[in-house]
Motif scaffolding. Sequence first.
Motif, PDB file in Angstrom:
ATOM      1  N   ASP A 134      51.152  36.191  26.309  1.00  0.00           N
ATOM      2  CA  ASP A 134      52.200  34.928  26.441  1.00  0.00           C
ATOM      3  C   ASP A 134      52.924  34.806  27.352  1.00  0.00           C
ATOM      4  N   ALA A 135      53.271  36.443  27.704  1.00  0.00           N
ATOM      5  CA  ALA A 135      53.986  36.504  29.449  1.00  0.00           C
ATOM      6  C   ALA A 135      52.910  35.659  30.853  1.00  0.00           C
ATOM      7  N   SER A 136      51.977  35.737  30.139  1.00  0.00           N
ATOM      8  CA  SER A 136      50.886  34.890  31.260  1.00  0.00           C
ATOM      9  C   SER A 136      51.142  33.323  31.317  1.00  0.00           C
ATOM     10  N   THR A 137      50.945  33.146  30.522  1.00  0.00           N
ATOM     11  CA  THR A 137      50.948  31.718  30.163  1.00  0.00           C
ATOM     12  C   THR A 137      52.220  30.971  30.484  1.00  0.00           C
ATOM     13  N   PRO A 142      46.676  32.417  32.606  1.00  0.00           N
ATOM     14  CA  PRO A 142      45.611  31.695  32.053  1.00  0.00           C
ATOM     15  C   PRO A 142      46.204  32.528  30.546  1.00  0.00           C
ATOM     16  N   SER A 143      46.172  31.791  29.483  1.00  0.00           N
ATOM     17  CA  SER A 143      45.626  32.074  28.036  1.00  0.00           C
ATOM     18  C   SER A 143      44.462  32.463  28.047  1.00  0.00           C
ATOM     19  N   TRP A 144      44.947  33.205  26.704  1.00  0.00           N
ATOM     20  CA  TRP A 144      43.486  34.001  25.761  1.00  0.00           C
ATOM     21  C   TRP A 144      43.539  33.943  23.858  1.00  0.00           C
ATOM     22  N   SER A 281      36.912  37.794  47.205  1.00  0.00           N
ATOM     23  CA  SER A 281      36.544  36.416  48.544  1.00  0.00           C
ATOM     24  C   SER A 281      36.486  35.375  47.120  1.00  0.00           C
ATOM     25  N   GLU A 282      36.173  35.583  45.809  1.00  0.00           N
ATOM     26  CA  GLU A 282      35.300  34.553  45.444  1.00  0.00           C
ATOM     27  C   GLU A 282      36.974  34.124  44.729  1.00  0.00           C
ATOM     28  N   TYR A 283      37.623  35.092  44.210  1.00  0.00           N
ATOM     29  CA  TYR A 283      38.486  34.972  43.422  1.00  0.00           C
ATOM     30  C   TYR A 283      40.007  33.815  44.622  1.00  0.00           C
ATOM     31  N   SER A 284      39.767  34.463  45.425  1.00  0.00           N
ATOM     32  CA  SER A 284      41.008  33.827  46.454  1.00  0.00           C
ATOM     33  C   SER A 284      40.197  32.380  46.717  1.00  0.00           C
ATOM     34  N   ALA A 285      39.110  32.154  46.637  1.00  0.00           N
ATOM     35  CA  ALA A 285      38.567  30.686  46.302  1.00  0.00           C
ATOM     36  C   ALA A 285      38.194  29.690  45.225  1.00  0.00           C
ATOM     37  N   ASN A 286      38.429  30.654  44.409  1.00  0.00           N
ATOM     38  CA  ASN A 286      38.192  29.882  43.302  1.00  0.00           C
ATOM     39  C   ASN A 286      39.252  30.455  42.205  1.00  0.00           C
ATOM     40  N   SER A 287      40.223  29.956  41.925  1.00  0.00           N
ATOM     41  CA  SER A 287      41.322  30.033  41.097  1.00  0.00           C
ATOM     42  C   SER A 287      40.482  30.138  39.383  1.00  0.00           C
ATOM     43  N   ARG A 288      39.637  29.027  39.034  1.00  0.00           N
ATOM     44  CA  ARG A 288      39.638  29.252  37.674  1.00  0.00           C
ATOM     45  C   ARG A 288      38.879  29.777  37.333  1.00  0.00           C
ATOM     46  N   ALA A 289      37.401  30.927  38.980  1.00  0.00           N
ATOM     47  CA  ALA A 289      37.309  32.428  38.546  1.00  0.00           C
ATOM     48  C   ALA A 289      38.192  33.490  37.804  1.00  0.00           C
ATOM     49  N   PHE A 290      39.133  33.135  38.926  1.00  0.00           N
ATOM     50  CA  PHE A 290      40.017  34.377  38.914  1.00  0.00           C
ATOM     51  C   PHE A 290      40.270  33.888  37.198  1.00  0.00           C
ATOM     52  N   SER A 291      41.174  32.757  36.851  1.00  0.00           N
ATOM     53  CA  SER A 291      41.397  32.443  35.550  1.00  0.00           C
ATOM     54  C   SER A 291      40.730  33.381  34.079  1.00  0.00           C
ATOM     55  N   ALA A 292      39.634  32.696  33.790  1.00  0.00           N
ATOM     56  CA  ALA A 292      38.470  33.265  33.659  1.00  0.00           C
ATOM     57  C   ALA A 292      38.253  34.911  33.394  1.00  0.00           C
ATOM     58  N   ASP A 293      39.014  35.046  33.851  1.00  0.00           N
ATOM     59  CA  ASP A 293      37.816  36.688  34.473  1.00  0.00           C
ATOM     60  C   ASP A 293      39.011  37.428  34.244  1.00  0.00           C
ATOM     61  N   PHE A 294      39.809  36.878  34.075  1.00  0.00           N
ATOM     62  CA  PHE A 294      41.543  37.399  33.986  1.00  0.00           C
ATOM     63  C   PHE A 294      41.647  37.680  32.488  1.00  0.00           C
ATOM     64  N   ALA A 297      39.251  40.170  30.883  1.00  0.00           N
ATOM     65  CA  ALA A 297      39.320  41.470  31.511  1.00  0.00           C
ATOM     66  C   ALA A 297      40.826  41.893  29.944  1.00  0.00           C
ATOM     67  N   MET A 298      42.025  41.325  30.110  1.00  0.00           N
ATOM     68  CA  MET A 298      43.117  41.372  28.966  1.00  0.00           C
ATOM     69  C   MET A 298      42.393  41.798  27.717  1.00  0.00           C
TER      70      MET A 298
END
Length: 323
Positions: A134-137, A142-144, A281-294, A297-298
């Motif tokens: 909830d804190a993230s959203t 991202p949510s999960w 480098s990938e996460y810097s260029a692609n916010s969606r990739a970071f959000s999905a992986d974050f 990982a959580m």
Amino acid sequence: MSYHNHFFVAMATVFYVLLVLNVSCKAQLSSTFYNASCPNALTTIRNTIRQAVSSERRMAASLIRLHFHDCFVQGCDASILLDETPSIESEKTALPNLGSARGFDVIENAKAEVEKICPGIVSCADILAVAARDASTLVGGPSWTVKLGRRDSTTASKSVAETDLPSPFDTLETLISSFASKGLNTRDLVALSGAHTIGQAQCFLFRDRIYGNGTDIDSGFAATRRRQCPQDGGNGNLAPLDLVTPNSLDNNYYTNLMQRKGLLQSDQVLLSGGSTDSIVSEYSANSRAFSADFAAAMIKMGDIGALTAQNGIIRTVCSAVNQ
């Protein structure tokens, strides 16, 4: 052996297999765990977290960190919430938590509200996991889907907290090893480190980095950070981990690393010519990739050492074992 004996042996074997399967199923975490026993639990928790983050935006980072620091010590069992007693050496007093771990009152408030509607049903460990999501959203992250069904520990471990929690001064190799010991890979490490796009750090944790004249830090960035962190004194002075979007859980953390503007040593080592460079480098260029992986990982982190079924208890208050 007679037919009857064969029959009873066979039936006993079938019963044993069914029993093991049943225990295994019960032990699995599930997003629907409270659907019947406390259907309003998640809404109740979210209301408390929303109020806390609305009052203090920084609290979002503190709650995510609290869940992380819980899971890395004895697993996700709410051991970090236990106060000191003659028989419990509280993790709150461990060096990585002392004076920096926050949000205990927020979790306790959420627990109190849930107890009003479903006494003795929802664990503090689950409340911590839901609070982190909830804190993230609430700060644009991202949510999960949180898996539920954890139970609370009756013990804590200050010593494990002091050995197993990652340090702001760790090398990349140490970080990779630390995360691997918890079943998390290098991609999980880099994704979870992205939580440092929000929150603040105390001066003594980054002083050596901004005064060290290293080649791995932008000179202008270092000069700016020295204003809040003198060479002598001011150990507790706070500085945002991300100067650009300090209150938004986004991918700017990785852009900072690409510009040699990571505040902590353990941040910048993720981009230091090692195996994690390409992920940064990938996460810097692609916010969606970071959000999905974050988010992934959580969820994965939330599985670490979870107590389920008959293991652990449901604490009435999160700071103490039931009397």
